[in-house]
Structure formats: structure tokens, C-alpha cells
Scaffold this active site. Sequence first.
Site, mmCIF file in Angstrom:
data_model
loop_
_atom_site.group_PDB
_atom_site.id
_atom_site.type_symbol
_atom_site.label_atom_id
_atom_site.label_comp_id
_atom_site.label_asym_id
_atom_site.label_seq_id
_atom_site.Cartn_x
_atom_site.Cartn_y
_atom_site.Cartn_z
ATOM 1 N N GLU A 190 -4.234 -2.993 -13.257
ATOM 2 C CA GLU A 190 -3.130 -2.262 -12.645
ATOM 3 C C GLU A 190 -2.284 -1.551 -13.707
ATOM 4 O OE1 GLU A 190 -2.357 -1.634 -9.509
ATOM 5 O OE2 GLU A 190 -4.117 -2.707 -8.799
ATOM 6 N N TYR A 195 5.605 -2.308 -7.473
ATOM 7 C CA TYR A 195 4.262 -1.893 -7.061
ATOM 8 C C TYR A 195 3.195 -2.775 -7.711
ATOM 9 C CZ TYR A 195 0.040 0.769 -6.347
ATOM 10 O OH TYR A 195 -1.238 1.125 -6.006
ATOM 11 N N ASP A 217 1.681 3.739 -1.949
ATOM 12 C CA ASP A 217 1.590 4.636 -3.097
ATOM 13 C C ASP A 217 1.400 6.061 -2.583
ATOM 14 O OD1 ASP A 217 -1.039 4.734 -2.249
ATOM 15 O OD2 ASP A 217 -1.916 4.132 -4.165
#
Length: 321
Positions: free
Chosen positions: A55, A140, A158
Site C-alpha cells: 500500500e 486510507y 479512492d
Amino acid sequence: MTDVPADADDADRRLPSAPTDLDAVRDALVAWYEADHRDYPWRRTDDPYAILVSEVMSQQTQLDRVVPAWEAFLDRWPSAGDLAAADRADVVSFWSGHSLGYNNRAKYLHEAANQVETEYDGEFPRTPGELQELMGVGPYTANAVASFAFNEGDAVVDTNVKRVLHRAFDVPDDDTAFEAAATELMPDSESRVWNNAIMELGGVACTKTPTCDESGCPWRRWCRAYETGDFTAPDVPTQPSFEGSRRQFRGRVIRTLGEYDELTLDALGPRVRVDYGDETGREWLQDLVDDLASDGLVEVVDGERDGESDTNGELVVRLRR
């Protein structure tokens, strides 16, 4: 397309063009994803450390470029404990050498690994709120790790997801509306497969130039954009150019110091940019390395005081270890 009745409750109106029964919508997307999706290696693991690395690397970096860097990173530091024990300068050099964007991310990832080892006894926290306690992990990323490692995340929102919701179900271009709609749409306790699936839909079928039929989009029968031909998408901020940017030169400093270990300012300058010495001289470079020093990525020391006899007292720059 199924219309929403006038007496639909507030939850249904979060998705203005969606059918009142969302189970068919959910089942169609999951079946489409499970039948065929891009096979990124981090989708084959539920290791929170490996997922966190993916990520962080994926932030503003194309996924196909992330794959070899991710694999090399895990080969070198296969666990949070291994990363925590590593020399931070080595981690930053790796990051810069693979052109993975802001080098602060490498520093924060290293610090997060240390937190896992020292504050959590080597066990990753599981929820989005707990994961945000790790250095450099925002909402996020925390939600992504909670979703893909533990199946305990919230609905991901997103750019891809916003585009899908706006086109398919007429969700207004508003962050609060997107959050509410995404939450309503996600089936309970299915964050792992759902968040992967809806992001895949936005990344493969509902792209800037959509490929609805070619990609077999599972939501065509309900999609407002497919029905009307209006594929307008929410505004996306333009990413500033990397070429010639301050970020590019910061990366060059890190890569150069990774190769030479340490250099005086005047030895570093020409290795960072070919026009060093004109308008982009010592003051410009000093400001750049001071910025990196403030971020904890490099050290700037007085060569004479540091015992470096061949520096003539000039400032010496090295990666911080």
C-alpha cells in the site's frame, strides 16, 4: 434500469440510481471479480506487513512497477522485525533506487515496523483506528490493511471508487456522499473481497475511458452512465510534473549518497544536476539538503569538526543512519 421509489428510505437515496435491493448489485460485482482479476502478488496474502508495504509503495506509483520493488523489498526484509532491525539509510536508499516516490515513506515505514515490534510485541493492530497509530499510516492505508489482512475494514473510497459510484449510481461529487454511498453498498463483514472488487472495477472497466462491454462490467444493467452515455467523472486533481521537480532532486540526493556514502556539498552538487554552479548553486543545494535533514533523511555535518581531514572544513552530507 430499476427506479428507486419515492418513499425509499435515506439509506437507498445515498445511491440515487441504484435498485432498492442491493444484493443483486453486490453479488454481480463479487462474481465478476472472482471470475477474473489482475493477479497482483499482494492479493495472494493476508500478511499485514506485506500488505502495508504494497500500500505504501502503491501511492502515486503504477502497480506494474510496484511488483518487482515489492518482491525485492520482501526478499531483503521479509518481516516487520527484519525491517525494524535494518539500517534506515539502507531502506531509504532502496526506496530511492526503485523510484518509489517520496523518501519520507521509506522512513515512516521503517518507523512503523519499529512500532509494531516495540509497542505491539510484533503483532499488527487490526482495525483502521488502531492501524492509524503507526507512523505514516493515514486513514486510507489503515483501512486497506484492515480490509485485506484482517477483513475488518470499512468501505474504501479512492479515486476509482468515486468514479464508479458517480457514474453507476449518480452519487454526487461530494466526499461525504461518496463515503455514505460506499458504506451502504458494501456487504457486512466482506471488506476484503468487496474493496478489492470495486477498486478492480474502477481500475479495469470504469476507467477514464470506460470499457464497459469489453470488460464485461457487471453493473451495466443498473448503470446510469451506461444508459445515458454520459460518462462524466468527478474532478481529479492534476498531479504536478515529476521531471525537474524538487521531489526529483531530493531523490537524486538520496540515491547519490547511497552510492558514495558521504560527500561535501560541492562534490554532491554536480552529481545531482548538471547545471550546478550557475543559478542552481550552493544556496539551492544547501536548502535542499536542509529540507532532507529536517525530514530525518540525511545528516549535514562540519567536515573539520567531524574529523574528516580531506574536506577542508566543508559541510559533509551523509544518509542518516
